[in-house]
Structure formats: C-alpha cells, structure tokens
Design a protein around this motif. Structure first.
Motif, PDB file in Angstrom:
ATOM      1  N   GLU A   3       0.706  -1.119  -0.131  1.00 15.27           N
ATOM      2  CA  GLU A   3       0.258   0.063   0.221  1.00 15.27           C
ATOM      3  C   GLU A   3       0.721   1.127   0.024  1.00 15.27           C
ATOM      4  O   GLU A   3       1.802   1.354   0.799  1.00 15.27           O
ATOM      5  CB  GLU A   3      -0.772  -0.122   1.233  1.00 15.27           C
ATOM      6  CG  GLU A   3      -1.885  -1.092   1.102  1.00 15.27           C
ATOM      7  CD  GLU A   3      -2.672  -1.031   2.606  1.00 15.27           C
ATOM      8  OE1 GLU A   3      -2.141  -0.812   3.556  1.00 15.27           O
ATOM      9  OE2 GLU A   3      -3.731  -1.633   2.434  1.00 15.27           O
TER      10      GLU A   3
ATOM     11  N   VAL B 267       0.561   5.791  -0.326  1.00 21.78           N
ATOM     12  CA  VAL B 267      -0.242   6.878  -0.212  1.00 21.78           C
ATOM     13  C   VAL B 267       0.790   7.997  -0.977  1.00 21.78           C
ATOM     14  O   VAL B 267       2.020   8.143  -0.732  1.00 21.78           O
ATOM     15  CB  VAL B 267      -0.541   7.366   1.068  1.00 21.78           C
ATOM     16  CG1 VAL B 267       0.589   7.717   2.144  1.00 21.78           C
ATOM     17  CG2 VAL B 267      -1.548   8.624   0.789  1.00 21.78           C
TER      18      VAL B 267
ATOM     19  N   LEU C  57      -6.755   7.744   3.469  1.00 23.96           N
ATOM     20  CA  LEU C  57      -6.544   6.501   3.668  1.00 23.96           C
ATOM     21  C   LEU C  57      -7.569   5.788   4.631  1.00 23.96           C
ATOM     22  O   LEU C  57      -7.701   4.588   4.301  1.00 23.96           O
ATOM     23  CB  LEU C  57      -5.363   6.394   4.731  1.00 23.96           C
ATOM     24  CG  LEU C  57      -3.858   6.878   4.165  1.00 23.96           C
ATOM     25  CD1 LEU C  57      -2.806   6.952   4.904  1.00 23.96           C
ATOM     26  CD2 LEU C  57      -3.675   5.902   3.074  1.00 23.96           C
TER      27      LEU C  57
ATOM     28  N   ALA D 262      -4.348   7.038  -2.867  1.00 24.88           N
ATOM     29  CA  ALA D 262      -3.763   5.999  -2.422  1.00 24.88           C
ATOM     30  C   ALA D 262      -3.960   4.512  -3.264  1.00 24.88           C
ATOM     31  O   ALA D 262      -5.147   4.583  -3.925  1.00 24.88           O
ATOM     32  CB  ALA D 262      -4.496   5.863  -0.879  1.00 24.88           C
TER      33      ALA D 262
END
Length: 363
Positions: A96, A98, A116, A175
C-alpha cells in the motif's frame, strides 16, 4: 504502508515566479510549498514503514528542513510518470502506498488520513481525493464520478474540459497498491487512471475541508486564508513592533521583522523573518511578506504577495499584486482592479509612478 511526496515539477505555469527556482521550493508564508505536502504525510507518520520525496531534476537539495524519516531522491525525467517511477524504484515494494502531490493546500491537515480511511474500507486498487471546483485557475485534473457509488468513470487532464465541467477535481492525494501505481507510471498518469477506471478499480472520496491548488501566480492571493487563518495574532519575541502600531486578527510576525510607527496590520497577514512594514502603512487583509520583504512608508496594500527581498515603496496604493524575489514597485505607484492580479517578475524594478494593470506581467 509507504508514502511518496511528488515534488518533481518545475512549475511552468507559475512563471516568471519560478524562473530561478522550481515550484516546490517557492516560499509561502515562510516555508517552501513542498512542506505543505510533507505535513499532510506527517499526520500518518505512525502508519509508515518508508517515505520518499521526489525532488525536481537539477535541484536535488531542498532549501528548507526535511524530516529525518523522509528520504529525498532526484527525479529522473519529466512528468508525474517519471516522478512515480523514481519513487517506486527507491521504495521497498510495499503493498500500500499513499501519494501526496506538491501544489495543493488543505485545511485541516488531515486530507491524507481522510483518503487512507476510505481506502482501507474499500476494495478499490486506487482511491483519489476529490475537491469541488470553487476557485483557482488550474487543476490536477477533472474527474467524472458515479455519484451514487463514488466510482471514478474517467479522468481528464485537459484544462478546457475541466473548465467546462466545473465539477470535482483531483485534490492532490491518492492511495493505491504497488501494481496500480506501476500502471500510472508505465501507461501515463491520465491514461493509467482511465485504464484502471474502465475496469472499475478506481474509487474516490470527497474532501469536506478547505482546498486550493497553487497552479498560477494569482492563486497565491487566495492562500493566506488557508495557511494563516483568522485566529489571534502571533508575534515573535524577536520582532520589533512599534507601540503606536495596530495589529488585528490572524497576523503572524516572524523573528527580526519590523513594524513601524502608526502602521495598521489587518489579518490574515504574514510578515516573514526580517521583513519591514514602514510608518503609517496599512497592510492587509490577505498580504504575505516573505523573508526580508519591504513595505515602505505610507503604503496601502491588500491582497498581495511579496516574495523574498521584494519591495513596495511608498507612498503607494496596491491591490492584487505579486512581486517576485528582489523585484520592486516604486513610490507613487498604483495597482489593483478587476480582471486578475498584476505580477512583477523576479529582479524587475519598475520605473517611477508605475500603474500596474490587472492581468499583466511586468519584467
């Protein structure tokens, strides 16, 4: 979780203000623009394993402080795609990521967390923050969204289409997983988002707070309300403020700044380190004076930005004007009116009794 601050753009639309330094390093209320994106990321610091900021090509060293937890790497190539590729090579390949783009302002400082939180409860491979188009002359891109689900149907970087739509725009934070970001880096930013959107893999969340993108010089005039606000005055103990001056509202006066006898400061106003406001001048609201900027005696100035060492000498009456680094407006000058702001290029020193027309640049 990993994070990217995209600070690799040079800011061609901000010319002539970016003539000698790239957009991410342009100061705004005492700190470079990239710091506003970094501060958004810092709000989720506890979730991050690694973070990297991509610096502009040819400018690998940021002019201000960079947190120790944020690595800096110089961008190879041009465009968002090159910035993403540069960052992804530096990161460890976490699932993941961002991304915070440099150039937007958001208040409160929770836009990244807002994205998020939404990303964590959806199955989208990519989530875009959106903001309503309410001001400013440029956007990161116009976004077509299914209003019932928030699913992104299409993305356009075309300014004419965005201006016609006047709807939701990409708000500078996204994100996604590594695979999705590799699509954006490989296929192109706009093309990659549309490719994922056609497969139903892109979602969006609307930012409910205040938001502004700094795309063109005149956008700077809308920034003081977001970065300074309307609270009580904050005056450094090292500032020299005359007893006969008047300071009201959200005013920040930094170290070594000077406010002369009889001056009136009406917030929101930022007076940077070493800046000088002359005697009997009226400053504000909406004025930003960066480090060592000067407003002379008997100047009435409102809705204006003076970058580092810029001068506005009095007597003068100035509205909606931006003065680049080391630029100067002479005494007996007038600026202001409908039709946009006036821009004085860095190092430009105008002749006597200048009349600055809205929408014009003076070099």
């Amino acid at each position: 979780m990993e994070a990217i601050v995209l600070a690799g753009g040079v800011g061609k639309r901000l010319l002539p203000l970016t003539q000698w330094r790239p957009k991410p390093y342009l100061p705004l209320a005492g700190k470079p623009l990239y710091m506003y994106a970094v501060e958004q990321i810092a709000m989720v610091r506890g979730l991050l394993d690694r973070a990297v900021m991509v610096a502009p090509p040819g400018h690998p060293t940021p002019p201000g402080p960079v947190p120790g937890w944020l690595a800096v790497v110089e961008q190879r190539g041009e465009g968002v795609e090159a910035g993403l590729s540069t960052a992804l090579e530096r990161l460890s390949g976490g699932e993941e990521i961002v991304v915070s783009f440099v150039g937007y302002l958001a208040r409160p400082n929770t836009l990244v967390r807002h994205v998020l939180d939404y990303y964590s409860v959806t199955r989208y491979k990519l989530v875009l923050a959106l903001a309503p188009v309410t001001r400013g002359g440029e956007s990161f891109g116009f976004v077509d969204v299914d209003p019932s689900t928030g699913r992104v149907l299409g993305f356009s970087g075309d300014r004419e289409e965005w201006m016609a739509g006047r709807g939701r725009v990409f708000a500078g934070v996204l994100a996604g997983d590594t695979e999705a970001l590799e699509v954006l880096a490989g296929e192109g930013f706009v093309e990659g988002i549309n490719s994922l959107a056609r497969r139903g893999l892109v979602g969006s969340v609307v930012w409910p707070g205040e938001w502004l993108e700094i795309g063109y010089p005149c956008d700077l005039l809308e920034a003081p309300g977001l970065v300074i606000g309307a609270g009580a005055a904050v005056i450094s103990s090292g500032a020299r403020v005359a007893r006969t001056s008047v300071i009201q509202g959200g005013v920040v006066v930094e170290e070594d700044a000077e406010v002369g006898e009889g001056a009136v400061i009406l917030g929101p106003v930022y007076i940077g380190r070493g800046a000088v406001v002359g005697r009997n001048s009226v400053v504000g609201p909406g004025v930003v004076m960066e480090e060592d900027a000067v407003v002379g005696d008997l100047v009435s100035i409102e809705g204006a930005v003076l970058l580092e060492r810029a001068e506005a000498l009095g007597p003068a009456r100035l509205r909606s004007v931006i003065v680049g680094d080391d630029g100067a407006i002479p005494p007996l000058s007038v600026a202001g009116g409908r039709g946009g702001c006036s821009v004085v290029a860095p190092k430009a020193r105008l002749g006597p009794r200048a009349t600055l027309e809205p929408g014009e640049t003076y070099s």
